[in-house]
Design an enzyme around this catalytic site. Structure first.
Site, short mmCIF file in Angstrom:
data_model
loop_
_atom_site.label_atom_id
_atom_site.label_comp_id
_atom_site.label_asym_id
_atom_site.label_seq_id
_atom_site.Cartn_x
_atom_site.Cartn_y
_atom_site.Cartn_z
N SER A 1 -28.40 -55.54 37.79
CA SER A 1 -28.56 -55.53 36.36
C SER A 1 -29.76 -54.70 35.89
CB SER A 1 -28.70 -56.96 35.83
OG SER A 1 -29.84 -57.57 36.36
N LYS B 1 -38.21 -53.69 32.59
CA LYS B 1 -36.88 -54.20 32.22
C LYS B 1 -37.02 -55.07 30.98
CE LYS B 1 -33.02 -56.62 34.54
NZ LYS B 1 -32.63 -57.24 35.83
N SER C 1 -30.24 -57.53 41.89
CA SER C 1 -30.37 -56.70 40.69
C SER C 1 -31.46 -55.65 40.70
CB SER C 1 -30.55 -57.59 39.45
OG SER C 1 -29.31 -58.24 39.17
#
Lengths: 482, 96, 470
Positions: free
Chosen positions: A152, A77, A176
């Site tokens: 997310s 990420k 997330s």
């Protein structure tokens, strides 16, 4: 097909010289080149770097110095600092930012010879539940490209679900990792808070953030967890006995295990399609010998509220460093105050600004006690409630997300609905509990995730349970057609 | 508890966010929606409960007083929007 | 404080930085244990209560020299590491005044903002993250005059040096003073608006600054104006203060417990173990020297002024030296020499400009013993001392190599006496006629003959005897 293999399978083939690290990396790069334009999983991929790392991994394999996952590609990420590679947190305020240091987790991956495939798409600064808040590009669910992948850590979930990478890492503050895992039909795991170093993870909400893996199987997730977990003296919140050892993953059984079902997570807030799949799974697991008991956790009703006070409050402080002085673009304004305000005003996205505003408000004089302090008290109650449950039960069982993947843009006009999607996942962050999401089946052709939550430091047990649950569910390993 | 436009402006100032009037109005309505939701905060009894600012319960995490080499100046300045003579150049300091 | 960058004064900008003190995204703090101990020990020395459970808070505000957009500090009444203590300070009348200490807390320093010659400002973050111990005196204030403020600073600095927690160099910024000054109208209960004064780089500046500010505020009030609550800078050259920025009463720091930092919890045993490391503090030492050694306030003051000076003295006494003699030699000959050469008597004080003297308490003791047992005279001792300073040899060694031993040989002295008597008939006659003081001159002549080496007392005795016979 190389890209369909699990990480553990790849690692075995690499060790036995059946394939080379370069071949494996190239296969993933090819698939990314083929599909990512439509998926939007990645923000940065540097093929030269990837192939260089693959070559280095091969050296480790050749010299016999390789570890359990040497040569296996992994996506990260874009809120994890990677030395020499862009790290933007999907925000314009970090456009072209290249960290001068590696996050501890990244260091561990490099040491073990995993191949960093690239940085994945996310909601800006990890604030969001759909990856729609990325400032750079849209992210699409492999099961239905018109749907959001969740967030997310949407990019990391899509990368694994779409077989662009066998493994990826995300971060989980209120769900997330687990929620996008649920919406994309893969495994997503949030370890006990403190077991994976946060040093180098761009902070959103310090007391809630945790790095964790995505994989297409519990076995893969357990294997990478062993690599990334461990004590780090650069992180004050790192636990002394943080390292995981999941070598006993397959030794568990479901017989006689006691799962708690919080009735607040099985009520009207959950989509009927989701409930139906979850109930089917419950029936299946009962046959395997699991005892389910309904419990009540009234504090769950405040989960979304306290999350939307605590996380923004911490974030408003964590994001104060973005002032255009030391990194990122600067938009000149009236003196130093004007420049900082203009830079932040223009380069932060709307959602980020909204959270900074509510966070600042909740901490401000006159409101601190009523909001921030009180939220932390409710948090304490919630953590206590779950600790009592863990004293009697092996795990808490619930849907991961109240809904399946929604159409991109569908929740734009209902921000509250988007927030409510975190209902099932928030409690784990509040108490620091480990929690994992597995695919339980499809509803309307879209994945439904089930969540298992365990007590603090009970990660290995939880993964063992998850492995057994996965084995009992044929739906767990269904893949999308791309 | 509703938030007034003045309060929204004040918060934006505290947070160093330059926002247009229309943005401020949008934030005012969004914040109010959230604050409305927050009313459920009072539904639970928290008498005598200590706040929980951490997910872990540890104490006394310290480091020894041993110096380590950090970043070279080149690396430190590499991402600076403007630098000169080894310093991070900032816009003129205007006192409030 | 929260990273492992070296702390030093000066150097090229941005060369002692790291992700943590630069406030890079993703960086995390880990507190320096020694800094915490320094503050705890200071708190104990200043009679404070110790917060057995203490946490760090974030003080949120924006400024270019503040890399994270917040400063890690400690908030609250009973949360700072030390609180509700006091420092007794000598007052002008010879008594003491108790200055209340509200809190002693730990926080981190900011970077340094500098004006660029071509215009604009630049930031050097070398100093960002250096541990700062903030000692705040009580409110309502106990300090009422510039002299009291100065005396408080002097005493505080002395204690800090004794504890070894700070080098007290105001000119280098390792110790700073930021007085908050207000005027109270005669007869009024309420204190006036306060201003904060910054950039005071010496005790003198502190005194002058407070004086100036007081007068300035009085002038403002007398002309019908209002004192603005603001931060003012001090200009040493012009000896005036100037407005810097409006004190940010508007600024809401939004303190909250730092989620990246773990709470501190201390046991009684740990605190007591720290208390055991406290040295005897200056005031106690000063009183003890006067009581035990019969020293005057001046003597005791000079000896205890610096902990290494007192330490040198105490070592000498421990080795068996006569306290009075030892301290006399220290405060006269040794001090004079050190002053002339810039040498120092302890490694802690040594640096590029101050070499460590070769003299140890042992050296001085060795010298004094030779004086006390009559082996050398006072004058000879001074010569040997000078040699000792240069060579670092022990007095006995120097003596052996030279011919500086005190002459106590009766026969030799008698011979000299006879010679002097013979060569000085008039003084002898004077003595015989009853002017007894003349013996001094005659003894002096023998001393001259012996190049100062004759045992003066013996000369006196034997001269007297010879004169009887003359």
């Amino acid at each position: 097909m190389l890209t369909e293999l699990s990480a553990v399978e790849l690692a075995a083939k690499l060790r036995s010289r059946e394939v080379s690290a370069t071949e494996v990396a190239q296969a993933q790069l090819n698939r990314i080149a083929e599909l990512d334009a439509n998926l939007g999983a990645f923000l940065h991929v540097s093929p030269e770097n990837v192939l260089e790392e693959a070559a280095n991994a091969q050296k480790l394999l050749d010299s016999g110095e390789g570890g359990a996952l040497t040569g296996v590609p992994i996506a990260l990420k874009d809120n994890m600092c990677t030395l020499g590679l862009p790290t933007t947190c999907a925000s314009k305020i970090l456009e072209n930012y290249i960290p001068p240091y590696d996050a501890t987790v990244v260091g561990r991956l490099r040491e073990q010879g995993l191949v960093l495939l690239g940085k994945t798409n996310m909601d800006e600064f990890a604030m969001g539940g759909s990856t729609e808040k990325s400032a750079y590009r849209s992210c699409h669910n492999p099961w239905d490209l018109t749907c959001a992948p969740g967030g997310s850590s949407g990019g990391s979930a899509v990368a694994v679900a779409g077989s662009l990478a066998p493994l990826s890492l995300g971060s989980d503050t209120g769900g997330s990792i687990r929620q996008p895992a649920s919406l994309c039909g893969i495994v997503g795991f949030k370890p006990t808070y403190g077991r994976v170093s946060r040093y180098g993870l761009v902070a959103f909400s310090s007391s809630l953030d945790q790095i964790g893996p995505f994989g297409r199987s519990v076995e893969d997730v357990a294997a990478i967890s062993d690599v990334i977990s461990g004590y780090d003296h650069h992180d004050s919140t790192s636990l002394p006995n943080a390292g995981m050892d999941n070598s006993g993953l397959k030794d568990g059984t479901l017989k006689g295990k006691r799962f708690a079902l919080p009735k607040e997570l099985f009520g009207s807030g959950i989509e009927p399609g989701v409930l139906s799949v979850i109930h089917e799974t419950i029936d299946l697991l009962k046959k395997e010998g699991v005892e389910f008991t309904e419990v009540s956790v009234p504090s769950i009703a405040q989960a979304v509220t306290i999350y939307y006070i605590i996380a923004p409050a911490e974030a408003s402080s964590n994001l104060a460093r973005f002032d255009g002085v030391r990194y990122g673009p600067r938009i000149e304004g009236d003196g130093h105050i004007g420049s900082a305000a203009k830079t932040r005003g223009e380069l932060f996205g709307h959602e980020v600004k909204a959270r900074i505003m509510i966070g600042t408000y909740a901490l401000s004089a006159g409101y601190f006690d009523a909001y921030y302090l009180r939220a932390q008290q409710v948090r304490a109650v919630m953590a206590q409630d779950f600790e009592k449950i863990f004293a009697e039960f092996d795990a808490v069982f619930s849907p991961t997300s109240p809904a399946v993947a929604f159409k991109l843009g569908a929740l734009d006009s209902d921000p509250m609905a988007l927030k409510m999607l975190d209902l099932c996942t928030i409690p784990a962050n509040m108490g620091g509990f480990p929690a994992i999401s597995l695919n339980a089946g499809l509803s309307g052709g879209l994945p439904v995730g089930l969540q298992l939550m365990g007590p603090v430091m009970g990660d290995e047990n939880l993964l063992q349970l998850a492995y057994s649950v996965e084995r009992a569910m044929p739906a767990a390993t269904v893949r999308p057609r791309l | 508890m509703a938030i007034s436009f003045d309060e929204v402006q004040h918060v934006a100032r505290l947070a160093r966010l330059e926002l247009s009037n229309s943005e401020l109005l949008i934030f005012q309505s969004e914040l109010n929606a959230l604050l409305g939701h927050f009313s459920d905060l009072n539904e639970i009894d928290v008498t005598g409960i200590l706040p929980k600012p951490h997910a872990v319960s540890m104490h006394n995490v310290w480091a020894d007083d041993i110096a380590e080499v950090g970043l070279t100046r080149e690396y430190a300045l590499r991402n600076a929007p403007r630098s000169r003579a080894g310093l991070f150049v900032v816009p003129t300091i205007i006192e409030e | 404080m929260f990273c492992r960058c070296e702390v030093a004064f000066g150097g090229e900008p941005n060369t002692r930085v790291c992700p943590v003190c630069l406030g890079l995204p993703g960086a995390l703090p880990v507190p320096n244990k020694k800094a915490i101990e320094f503050v705890l020990r200071t708190a104990l020395a200043l009679n404070c209560k110790i917060a057995m459970r203490s946490v760090f808070h974030r003080k949120n505000y924006f400024y270019p020299d503040l890399p994270k957009g917040f400063q890690v500090s400690q908030y609250g009444e009973t949360n700072p590491l030390g609180y509700h203590g006091f420092l007794d300070v000598p007052n002008a009348e010879g008594g003491i005044k108790r200055i209340g200490i509200r809190r002693i807390h730990l926080e981190e320093d900011t970077g340094k903002l500098m004006h660029l010659p071509s215009g604009g400002s630049g930031v050097d973050y070398n100093r960002a993250g250096v541990p700062l111990m903030e000692v705040v005196t009580d409110f309502p204030p106990d300090i009422n005059t510039p002299d009291e403020a100065r005396e408080y600073m002097v005493q505080l600095r002395q204690i800090l040096l004794y504890l070894g927690v700070c080098d007290g160099k105001m000119e280098e910024g390792s110790m700073r003073c930021e007085p908050n000054i207000s005027i109270r109208l005669e007869g009024a209960e309420e204190l006036g608006t306060k201003t904060e004064l910054k950039n005071l780089n010496s005790f003198r500046s502190v005194q002058l600054g407070i004086q100036f500010e007081t007068r300035r505020q009085i002038a403002v009030l007398e002309s019908g104006g209002k004192v603005a609550q603001e931060t003012r800078g001090w200009n040493d050259a012009t000896e005036t203060s100037f407005a810097m920025r409006l004190k940010e009463s508007e600024n809401d720091y939004r303190y909250f417990e730092d989620p990246d930092l773990i709470p501190m919890e201390f046991t009684e045993e740990y605190i007591e173990s720290l208390r055991a490391t406290l040295p005897e503090l200056p005031l106690a030492k000063y009183r003890r020297y006067m009581a035990d050694y019969g020293m005057t306030t001046k003597e005791a003051g000079v000896l205890t002024g610096d902990k290494h000076w007192a330490g040198f003295f105490e070592q000498g006494v421990a080795l068996g030296a006569d306290p009075k003699l030892f301290s006399n030699w220290m405060n006269s000959e040794l001090a004079k020499y050190l002053n002339e050469t810039g040498q120092v008597i302890h490694a802690d004080l040594a640096d590029d400009h101050h070499a460590l003297s070769k003299i140890t308490p042992n050296h001085l003791l060795g010298l004094i013993v030779l004086i006390q047992d009559g082996t050398i005279s006072g004058k000879t001792a001074k010569d040997i001392f000078r040699e000792m300073l240069v060579s670092g040899d022990q007095a006995s060694g120097i003596l052996a190599k030279s011919n500086l031993t005190q002459i106590s040989d009766d026969e030799q002295i008698k011979a000299w006496c006879k010679e002097v008597i013979q060569n000085n008939p008039d003084p002898v006659a004077k003595y015989k006629s009853g002017v007894i003081n003349v013996i001094g001159f005659l003894v002096g002549q023998v001393m001259k003959q012996s190049q100062g080496r004759a045992n003066a007392q013996l000369v006196q005795e034997l001269m007297k005897a010879e004169l009887e016979n003359a």
